[in-house]
Design a protein around this motif. Structure first.
Motif, PDB file in Angstrom:
ATOM      1  N   ILE A   1       0.858  -1.188   0.000  1.00 48.29           N
ATOM      2  CA  ILE A   1       0.000   0.000   0.000  1.00 48.29           C
ATOM      3  C   ILE A   1       0.895   1.240   0.000  1.00 48.29           C
ATOM      4  N   ILE A   2       0.661   2.093  -0.973  1.00 47.45           N
ATOM      5  CA  ILE A   2       1.450   3.319  -1.094  1.00 47.45           C
ATOM      6  C   ILE A   2       0.497   4.497  -0.923  1.00 47.45           C
ATOM      7  N   MET A   3       0.811   5.356   0.032  1.00 47.03           N
ATOM      8  CA  MET A   3      -0.069   6.501   0.315  1.00 47.03           C
ATOM      9  C   MET A   3       0.740   7.794   0.177  1.00 47.03           C
ATOM     10  N   LEU A   4       0.241   8.688  -0.650  1.00 45.41           N
ATOM     11  CA  LEU A   4       0.985   9.894  -0.991  1.00 45.41           C
ATOM     12  C   LEU A   4       0.232  11.143  -0.541  1.00 45.41           C
ATOM     13  N   GLY A   5       0.983  12.110  -0.063  1.00 46.07           N
ATOM     14  CA  GLY A   5       0.379  13.388   0.318  1.00 46.07           C
ATOM     15  C   GLY A   5       0.826  14.482  -0.633  1.00 46.07           C
ATOM     16  N   PHE A   6      -0.141  15.138  -1.257  1.00 47.54           N
ATOM     17  CA  PHE A   6       0.161  16.248  -2.185  1.00 47.54           C
ATOM     18  C   PHE A   6      -0.416  17.545  -1.641  1.00 47.54           C
ATOM     19  N   GLU A   7       0.144  18.655  -2.105  1.00 47.47           N
ATOM     20  CA  GLU A   7      -0.480  19.947  -1.863  1.00 47.47           C
ATOM     21  C   GLU A   7      -1.630  20.098  -2.865  1.00 47.47           C
ATOM     22  N   ASP A   8      -2.629  20.914  -2.529  1.00 43.90           N
ATOM     23  CA  ASP A   8      -3.667  21.247  -3.515  1.00 43.90           C
ATOM     24  C   ASP A   8      -3.000  21.797  -4.771  1.00 43.90           C
ATOM     25  N   GLY A   9      -3.538  21.433  -5.924  1.00 43.21           N
ATOM     26  CA  GLY A   9      -3.012  21.980  -7.180  1.00 43.21           C
ATOM     27  C   GLY A   9      -1.758  21.294  -7.659  1.00 43.21           C
ATOM     28  N   SER A  10      -1.456  20.147  -7.096  1.00 45.10           N
ATOM     29  CA  SER A  10      -0.280  19.399  -7.564  1.00 45.10           C
ATOM     30  C   SER A  10      -0.403  19.119  -9.052  1.00 45.10           C
ATOM     31  N   ARG A  11       0.723  19.122  -9.725  1.00 48.31           N
ATOM     32  CA  ARG A  11       0.701  18.852 -11.166  1.00 48.31           C
ATOM     33  C   ARG A  11       1.043  17.392 -11.459  1.00 48.31           C
ATOM     34  N   ALA A  12       1.050  16.554 -10.448  1.00 48.43           N
ATOM     35  CA  ALA A  12       1.318  15.129 -10.667  1.00 48.43           C
ATOM     36  C   ALA A  12       0.221  14.530 -11.544  1.00 48.43           C
ATOM     37  N   VAL A  13       0.608  13.581 -12.350  1.00 52.98           N
ATOM     38  CA  VAL A  13      -0.337  12.968 -13.290  1.00 52.98           C
ATOM     39  C   VAL A  13      -0.707  11.582 -12.768  1.00 52.98           C
ATOM     40  N   GLU A  14      -2.012  11.325 -12.726  1.00 52.06           N
ATOM     41  CA  GLU A  14      -2.508  10.106 -12.093  1.00 52.06           C
ATOM     42  C   GLU A  14      -1.893   8.835 -12.695  1.00 52.06           C
ATOM     43  N   SER A  15      -1.841   8.776 -14.027  1.00 48.47           N
ATOM     44  CA  SER A  15      -1.345   7.545 -14.638  1.00 48.47           C
ATOM     45  C   SER A  15       0.136   7.314 -14.306  1.00 48.47           C
ATOM     46  N   ASP A  16       0.896   8.395 -14.136  1.00 52.82           N
ATOM     47  CA  ASP A  16       2.312   8.246 -13.744  1.00 52.82           C
ATOM     48  C   ASP A  16       2.415   7.691 -12.326  1.00 52.82           C
ATOM     49  N   ILE A  17       1.542   8.184 -11.457  1.00 59.34           N
ATOM     50  CA  ILE A  17       1.577   7.757 -10.058  1.00 59.34           C
ATOM     51  C   ILE A  17       1.427   6.244  -9.964  1.00 59.34           C
ATOM     52  N   GLY A  18       0.534   5.701 -10.781  1.00 56.49           N
ATOM     53  CA  GLY A  18       0.296   4.263 -10.757  1.00 56.49           C
ATOM     54  C   GLY A  18       1.499   3.463 -11.228  1.00 56.49           C
ATOM     55  N   ARG A  19       2.255   4.028 -12.147  1.00 56.89           N
ATOM     56  CA  ARG A  19       3.345   3.248 -12.754  1.00 56.89           C
ATOM     57  C   ARG A  19       4.669   3.332 -12.003  1.00 56.89           C
ATOM     58  N   ILE A  20       4.839   4.346 -11.177  1.00 51.41           N
ATOM     59  CA  ILE A  20       6.147   4.529 -10.526  1.00 51.41           C
ATOM     60  C   ILE A  20       6.493   3.339  -9.626  1.00 51.41           C
ATOM     61  N   LYS A  21       5.463   2.682  -9.097  1.00 53.24           N
ATOM     62  CA  LYS A  21       5.732   1.548  -8.191  1.00 53.24           C
ATOM     63  C   LYS A  21       6.393   0.381  -8.920  1.00 53.24           C
ATOM     64  N   ASN A  22       6.417   0.424 -10.240  1.00 49.11           N
ATOM     65  CA  ASN A  22       7.088  -0.626 -11.005  1.00 49.11           C
ATOM     66  C   ASN A  22       8.600  -0.364 -11.000  1.00 49.11           C
ATOM     67  N   LEU A  23       9.317  -1.116 -10.192  1.00 52.24           N
ATOM     68  CA  LEU A  23      10.763  -0.894 -10.060  1.00 52.24           C
ATOM     69  C   LEU A  23      11.583  -1.736 -11.044  1.00 52.24           C
ATOM     70  N   THR A  24      10.900  -2.394 -11.972  1.00 55.93           N
ATOM     71  CA  THR A  24      11.620  -3.156 -12.989  1.00 55.93           C
ATOM     72  C   THR A  24      12.555  -2.207 -13.741  1.00 55.93           C
ATOM     73  N   ASN A  25      13.758  -2.637 -13.944  1.00 60.41           N
ATOM     74  CA  ASN A  25      14.772  -1.842 -14.648  1.00 60.41           C
ATOM     75  C   ASN A  25      15.276  -0.644 -13.829  1.00 60.41           C
ATOM     76  N   LYS A  26      14.828  -0.536 -12.591  1.00 60.77           N
ATOM     77  CA  LYS A  26      15.383   0.500 -11.723  1.00 60.77           C
ATOM     78  C   LYS A  26      16.263  -0.137 -10.661  1.00 60.77           C
ATOM     79  N   LEU A  27      15.933  -1.357 -10.315  1.00 62.56           N
ATOM     80  CA  LEU A  27      16.645  -2.064  -9.257  1.00 62.56           C
ATOM     81  C   LEU A  27      17.157  -3.389  -9.829  1.00 62.56           C
ATOM     82  N   PRO A  28      18.468  -3.558  -9.932  1.00 64.12           N
ATOM     83  CA  PRO A  28      18.991  -4.791 -10.546  1.00 64.12           C
ATOM     84  C   PRO A  28      18.490  -6.044  -9.817  1.00 64.12           C
ATOM     85  N   GLY A  29      18.076  -7.047 -10.621  1.00 61.87           N
ATOM     86  CA  GLY A  29      17.632  -8.312 -10.036  1.00 61.87           C
ATOM     87  C   GLY A  29      16.229  -8.276  -9.472  1.00 61.87           C
ATOM     88  N   PHE A  30      15.479  -7.270  -9.852  1.00 61.86           N
ATOM     89  CA  PHE A  30      14.141  -7.071  -9.285  1.00 61.86           C
ATOM     90  C   PHE A  30      13.153  -6.880 -10.426  1.00 61.86           C
TER      91      PHE A  30
END
Lengths: 251, 255
Positions: free
Chosen positions: A108-137
């Motif tokens: 479970i990943i819980m994030l706190g943003f300020e109002d008016g954040s420019r974060a994009v929802e679809s990016d938020i969902g994909r960041i948890k994919n650590l494939t190719n970021k962490l060797p052997g994972f």
């Protein structure tokens, strides 16, 4: 920026509150997030794009939330201040102490943003994919599920729930500087928590739009257009959601 | 980084592509190679022959991806790619000896093109982890037309001593050569289940510029294994068909 508008509409404050309640009621080990040294020691970084890294079964030391096991994966955010405080909550055997190589997994990943954040929802969902970021994972994601394989070399060099939590934290901070606070819950091999947290995952899918059968009304009411509950193939999901909402006094 | 070789057995139905695929895998496994089989025949004969069970076909995976995309409203291309990666890895059958993708068929009305596209992408993303990828292609040349067997280094055309088999072989070779995406390193023909290739048919094929690798005789041991429903991977490595195939593959630097 329609995604930004969505982000503000889809505030998971009520669900985060419920998850906190559940975490407080149970015995978790709690760490502070922000250990960037362990991330660099593990070789964490974006060394390739895409999801091409595959850890095959024969190279796997630890497998979490595979299709043969249960998996609950939820990513939520809120702009309510003061609710999140950079904590990592872990429960269950750590990777080097698992009796079975393949076990159920909750993330479970819980994030706190300020109002008016420019974060994009679809990016938020994909960041948890650590494939190719962490060797052997390797990570594979479906709405509501995360399937992880950690290879033998990675485990020999040392890896833990703590390390995974810190890497997830770094991945989010690197990608979205807007994040003001963050909490992560990682649970291995625990059927009780799967049962407790699955309805929350289902509600999160309704809020995110990954399940369009139901509609989430902000005061905690779930509605749908199905006329006959007895013939609805989502009845079990619906019942578990309603039970959880009642128990947690959301309705 | 592993240097992956991709072999595809292509030819008319009933020429023994499935058994040659399985025996090629057997020879490669004995050489300590990491093998990925792709059963691209909707009849799923290779999976059955190797005793592979409990797999999810690429056809089923395709249906799940479509269903998942229809269920949600927020899924963009990147989200669908994530779901595809998940479902395709779920479709990978993994055992201690080998791995396999089974193409299967789909109940969803529509053409196979999306499935074939998934298969192509899967070959590309997964193949790099193996020494050898062996594709048991659907009978005929349809899959070459649809570029299912794109990126194959060694298309091996399989025929018997029939004119129809030889004509299919020549047509398949023409299709391979005319496909802009197919750049095989070497293409050749195996006459299968024959004591000796028919000289006229061999000449007909060679005159079209296709080298003949040799012939493999009908093998009683294979018939017995087939009859008993046993895996060809367990066949004696000194059996005639295996030895002949090994020689052909080694002499042509395929294995």
């Amino acid at each position: 920026m329609p995604d930004t508008a969505d982000l503000q509409q889809k505030d998971y404050y009520e669900l985060i509150r419920v998850v906190h309640e559940i975490a407080e009621e149970n015995k978790f080990t709690v760490y502070h997030l922000g250990d960037t040294k362990i991330c660099s020691d593990l070789g964490f970084g974006s060394f390739n794009k895409g999801n091409t890294c595959i850890v095959l079964e024969e190279d796997t030391a630890v497998e979490l939330g595979s299709p043969q096991k249960e998996s609950v994966s939820i990513t939520m955010w809120t702009s309510h201040r003061g609710i999140l405080s950079n904590r990592l909550w872990t429960c269950g055997s750590d990777f080097d102490r698992l009796i079975d190589k393949s076990v159920s997994y909750i993330q479970i990943i819980m994030l706190g943003f300020e109002d008016g954040s420019r974060a994009v929802e679809s990016d938020i969902g994909r960041i948890k994919n650590l494939t190719n970021k962490l060797p052997g994972f390797m990570t594979r994601n479906m709405p509501g599920k995360t399937w992880i394989r950690i290879d033998k070399k990675r485990m020999q060099e040392g890896f833990s729930l703590y390390a995974l939590g810190q890497c997830l934290h770094k991945a989010y901070l690197d990608a979205i500087p807007d994040i003001k606070s963050m909490e992560i819950i990682l649970i291995t091999d625990n059927d009780e928590f799967i049962k407790t947290l699955k309805p929350i995952s289902e509600i999160a899918k309704i809020i995110s739009g990954d399940n369009t059968k139901f509609k989430w009304v902000s005061d905690g009411v779930v509605t749908c257009d199905e006329l006959n509950c007895d013939s609805c193939d989502e009845k079990a999901t619906c019942d578990s959601i309603r039970e959880m909402l009642k128990k947690r006094k959301i309705i | 980084m592993v240097e992956t070789k991709i072999i595809a057995y292509i030819g008319k139905g009933g020429t023994g592509k499935t058994i040659l695929s399985a025996l090629t895998g057997k020879i490669a496994i004995e050489k300590q190679k990491k093998v990925l089989f792709i059963d691209a025949d909707p009849a799923m004969g290779l999976a059955t022959a190797l005793g592979v069970e409990g797999y999810k076909t690429i056809g089923t995976a395709r249906e799940e991806i479509i269903k998942s995309a229809k269920k949600g409203i927020s899924q963009k291309n990147d989200d669908i790619r994530e779901i595809t990666d998940y479902v395709l890895l779920e479709s990978l059958y993994e055992s201690a000896e080998f791995c396999m993708f089974v193409m299967g068929h789909t109940n969803t009305i529509g053409c196979y093109c999306p499935v074939n596209s998934l298969l192509r992408n899967t070959i590309k993303s997964v193949a790099g982890r193996f020494d050898l990828v062996i594709i048991d292609a659907e009978a005929g040349i349809e899959q070459i037309n649809r570029q299912v067997v794109e990126s194959v280094h060694y298309p091996i055309l399989v025929t018997d001593n029939s004119l129809r088999g030889a004509k299919t072989t020549v047509l398949a070779n023409e299709t391979i050569n005319s496909s802009p995406s197919m750049k095989p390193l070497k293409t050749g023909v195996i006459f299968n289940r024959v004591e000796k290739s028919n000289e006229d048919l061999q000449k007909y094929i060679e005159d079209k510029g296709i080298p003949c690798y040799g012939s493999i005789p009908a093998d009683l041991n294979i018939s017995m294994i087939d009859a008993d429903g046993l895996s060809p991977l367990n066949i004696d490595k000194t059996t005639v068909a295996v030895e002949k195939l090994r020689t052909i593959l080694e002499m042509n630097d395929i294995l």
